[in-house]
Design a protein around this motif. Structure first.
Motif, PDB file in Angstrom:
ATOM      1  N   HIS A 114       7.867  12.562  -3.953  1.00 10.30           N
ATOM      2  CA  HIS A 114       7.094  11.362  -3.975  1.00 10.30           C
ATOM      3  C   HIS A 114       8.181  10.347  -3.173  1.00 10.30           C
ATOM      4  O   HIS A 114       7.773   9.414  -2.195  1.00 10.30           O
ATOM      5  N   SER A 128       2.541   1.789  -3.675  1.00 16.49           N
ATOM      6  CA  SER A 128       1.347   2.076  -4.496  1.00 16.49           C
ATOM      7  C   SER A 128       0.919   3.526  -4.335  1.00 16.49           C
ATOM      8  O   SER A 128       0.846   4.250  -5.094  1.00 16.49           O
ATOM      9  N   LYS A 129       0.977   4.121  -3.127  1.00 13.71           N
ATOM     10  CA  LYS A 129       0.574   5.481  -2.613  1.00 13.71           C
ATOM     11  C   LYS A 129       1.503   6.477  -3.383  1.00 13.71           C
ATOM     12  O   LYS A 129       1.089   7.661  -3.624  1.00 13.71           O
ATOM     13  N   TYR A 130       2.872   6.092  -3.358  1.00 15.93           N
ATOM     14  CA  TYR A 130       3.887   7.168  -3.862  1.00 15.93           C
ATOM     15  C   TYR A 130       4.371   7.048  -4.934  1.00 15.93           C
ATOM     16  O   TYR A 130       5.481   7.216  -5.353  1.00 15.93           O
ATOM     17  N   LYS A 140       0.760  -1.262   0.099  1.00 14.54           N
ATOM     18  CA  LYS A 140       0.029   0.079  -0.045  1.00 14.54           C
ATOM     19  C   LYS A 140       0.867   1.467  -0.114  1.00 14.54           C
ATOM     20  O   LYS A 140       0.520   2.091  -0.744  1.00 14.54           O
ATOM     21  N   ALA A 141       1.972   1.237   1.024  1.00 15.15           N
ATOM     22  CA  ALA A 141       2.854   2.328   0.867  1.00 15.15           C
ATOM     23  C   ALA A 141       3.648   2.587  -0.433  1.00 15.15           C
ATOM     24  O   ALA A 141       3.551   4.013  -0.982  1.00 15.15           O
TER      25      ALA A 141
END
Length: 249
Positions: free
Chosen positions: A216, A118-120, A115-116
């Motif tokens: 990012h 993918s978020k950035y 998740k981390a």
């Protein structure tokens, strides 16, 4: 190594702040426990434990806490069983990211890392996808203002260091992992103050980032560093000083 070096400096300053909140204690207690479990509870014969204890003392962890963590590792006290894992992935712009993790629940951590990433703007990869881009080395940092360069070169190389590099206001001494302690001891004998010394993973190539990708990437690094299960994050980015300073504050 400019990106790695700059982030390393930021990370260690941040660790002192985190210590106030107790976050650094959590990570260090885990490392002390696992180091004792893997190599025994005597730091004289266990370099990994010795380094973990040094780091714990650097953030003023009480000796009782350190001793309890060792005893949990050796089985003298009950404790949570942490397992070691390495996760690999790609950050923005194809930056290689390597995570060293200690966790009691792999089924929880993997989705959180995915998740981390993918978020950035990155993605978690398969085992072995980026590890080949890094080399395990000892890295000692000395503030340039505190030492004469010729003297540092002489002492470090005579003690077995592979190279001494200048990065902004810091000298970086590169060693084989097995030679780290010997070089640190030689510097200490010569009253050369060490800002930091660790076994790390140095990138063999770097990826230049600017603009949003750089921002990012640094946000991803901070998110991963802040995760309790993550002991170390390595990445091969090269980001301009002004962007690094602006994003990390």
């Amino acid at each position: 190594m400019s990106g790695h070096s700059k982030w390393s400096g930021i990370k260690h300053k941040k660790a002192k702040i985190d210590a106030i909140r107790g976050r650094a204690f959590t990570k260090l207690i885990r490392e002390v426990t696992v180091a004792a479990r893997v190599g025994g509870g005597d730091p004289i014969g266990n370099p990994r434990l010795r380094l973990a204890i040094e780091r714990a003392k650097a953030v003023n962890m009480p000796q009782d806490n350190i001793q309890r963590a060792i005893m949990k590792g050796t089985g003298e006290l009950p404790g949570v069983s942490y397992e070691e894992y390495v996760y690999e992935g790609y950050g923005p712009g194809g930056v290689a990211v390597l995570l060293e993790v200690l966790t009691d629940n792999k089924n929880r951590t993997a989705p959180e890392f995915r998740k981390a990433f993918s978020k950035y703007g990155g993605n978690l990869g398969e085992s072995g996808c980026v590890a080949w881009l890094f080399e395990k080395k000892g890295l000692i940092q000395v503030e340039a203002a505190t030492v004469d360069e010729d003297r540092l070169l002489s002492v470090a190389l005579e003690a077995g260091a592979e190279d001494v590099l200048r990065s902004d206001d810091t000298f970086e001494i590169i060693t084989a992992p097995k030679d780290l302690d010997r070089v640190k001891e030689s510097l200490a004998k010569e009253k050369i103050e060490i800002a930091d010394g660790e076994v790390t993973m140095l990138p063999q190539t770097t990826v230049k980032l600017e603009g949003k990708q750089a921002q990012h990437m640094l946000q991803l690094m901070e998110a991963l560093e802040d995760h309790d299960d993550v002991q170390n994050v390595y990445a091969n980015f090269d980001i301009p000083e002004e962007i690094m300073a602006a994003v990390t504050g």
